[in-house]
Enzyme design. Structure first.
Site, short mmCIF file in Angstrom:
data_model
loop_
_atom_site.label_atom_id
_atom_site.label_comp_id
_atom_site.label_asym_id
_atom_site.label_seq_id
_atom_site.Cartn_x
_atom_site.Cartn_y
_atom_site.Cartn_z
N ASN A 107 0.93 -1.27 -0.06
CA ASN A 107 -0.04 0.25 -0.07
C ASN A 107 0.69 1.33 0.04
OD1 ASN A 107 0.47 -0.98 2.65
ND2 ASN A 107 -0.93 0.42 3.56
N CYS A 118 -4.19 0.66 -2.39
CA CYS A 118 -3.93 -0.64 -1.58
C CYS A 118 -2.92 -1.48 -2.06
CB CYS A 118 -5.35 -1.33 -1.66
SG CYS A 118 -6.56 -0.54 -0.59
N GLU A 120 -3.07 -4.69 -2.98
CA GLU A 120 -3.52 -5.80 -3.97
C GLU A 120 -3.63 -4.87 -5.22
OE1 GLU A 120 -4.79 -4.93 -1.16
OE2 GLU A 120 -5.93 -6.54 -0.07
N CYS A 151 -10.31 -4.95 0.40
CA CYS A 151 -11.21 -4.00 0.71
C CYS A 151 -12.15 -4.15 -0.78
CB CYS A 151 -10.68 -2.51 0.59
SG CYS A 151 -10.25 -1.95 -0.99
N1 THU Z 1 -5.08 -1.50 2.80
C1 THU Z 1 -4.76 -2.27 1.89
O1 THU Z 1 -3.40 -1.98 1.52
N2 THU Z 1 -5.21 -3.46 1.44
C2 THU Z 1 -6.22 -3.84 2.04
O2 THU Z 1 -6.99 -5.17 2.03
C3 THU Z 1 -7.00 -3.22 3.20
C4 THU Z 1 -6.34 -1.65 3.42
C5 THU Z 1 -4.37 -0.25 3.10
C6 THU Z 1 -4.94 0.87 2.59
C7 THU Z 1 -4.35 1.89 3.63
O3 THU Z 1 -3.17 2.38 3.31
C8 THU Z 1 -4.28 1.16 4.83
O4 THU Z 1 -4.54 -0.09 4.45
C9 THU Z 1 -5.41 1.30 5.97
O5 THU Z 1 -6.71 1.35 5.26
#
Ligand code: THU
Length: 194
Positions: A107, A118, A120, A151
């Site tokens: 992320n 994110c 993914e 998410c």
């Molecule tokens: N986040 C991800 O990278 N992947 C997920 O599946 C859930 C959330 C990140 C986004 C943000 O930088 C942090 O986690 C908090 O939401």
């Protein structure tokens, strides 16, 4: 949550469709879940049917286990590269493309919070930039006891490129949980509606 039976049935369907990589990951997932068997006769029959199925795969089950293990390790490693100065929530992801190559992402947060990407989606965008278009598995790593799933936005983007994928959630303490993409995004919107 999928059981080893549902993973095995899906593996059978993929093998019949000559999608051996998907069949391998689904069979491996059936095998991984079956590790926690109860010793009953039905259980014995199932482990026999997993054994019989595995013999029909072009490669030994260890091949798929190894690929998934690499993806889990790379997701855990990549998590440490996360740029998360605002949430301090570090996430790593590793996709396995249909040519068995691995594509990682973490992320990346932004001072304008809504622009955050994110792990993914970072992995997916990087993989597509390397010419990959179809994926059969993704590992997602975060340091939470209740394992962190993708998410909603990531589920939609992943579904476009990986509707048949196995999603493996891990944490640095060795916990693991598996889902199918279809399980995480039922009744998905797809390009077929356009
Ligand atoms: N986040 C991800 O990278 N992947 C997920 O599946 C859930 C959330 C990140 C986004 C943000 O930088 C942090 O986690 C908090 O939401």
């Amino acid at each position: 949550m999928n059981t080893h039976q549902t993973f095995l049935h899906a593996a059978e369907a993929f093998l019949n469709a000559q999608d051996t990589l998907a069949a391998g990951f689904y069979a491996e997932s059936a095998f991984a879940l079956h590790g926690k068997h109860d010793g009953s006769n039905a259980d014995y029959a199932l482990s026999k049917s997993i054994d019989t199925f595995v013999e029909r795969l072009p490669k030994p089950l260890a091949h798929y286990t190894q690929l998934l293990k690499q993806a889990k390790l790379r997701a855990l490693e990549t998590r440490l590269h996360a740029h998360a100065p605002f949430s301090h929530f570090l996430v790593g992801a590793a996709l396995i493309a249909d040519d068995e190559t691995l594509h990682i992402g973490c992320n990346v947060e932004c001072s304008s919070y809504g622009l955050t990407i994110c792990a993914e989606r970072t992995a997916l965008v990087s993989a597509v930039s390397h010419g990959k278009k179809r994926f059969l598995a993704i590992a997602v790593a975060a340091d939470t006891n209740e394992l962190t799933p993708p998410c909603g936005a990531c589920r939609q983007l992943l579904y476009d490129f990986a509707p048949d994928a196995i999603v493996v959630l891990v944490n640095p303490h060795g916990a693991e949980k598996r889902f199918t993409m279809k399980e995480l995004l039922p009744e998905a919107f797809t390009a077929a509606f356009l």
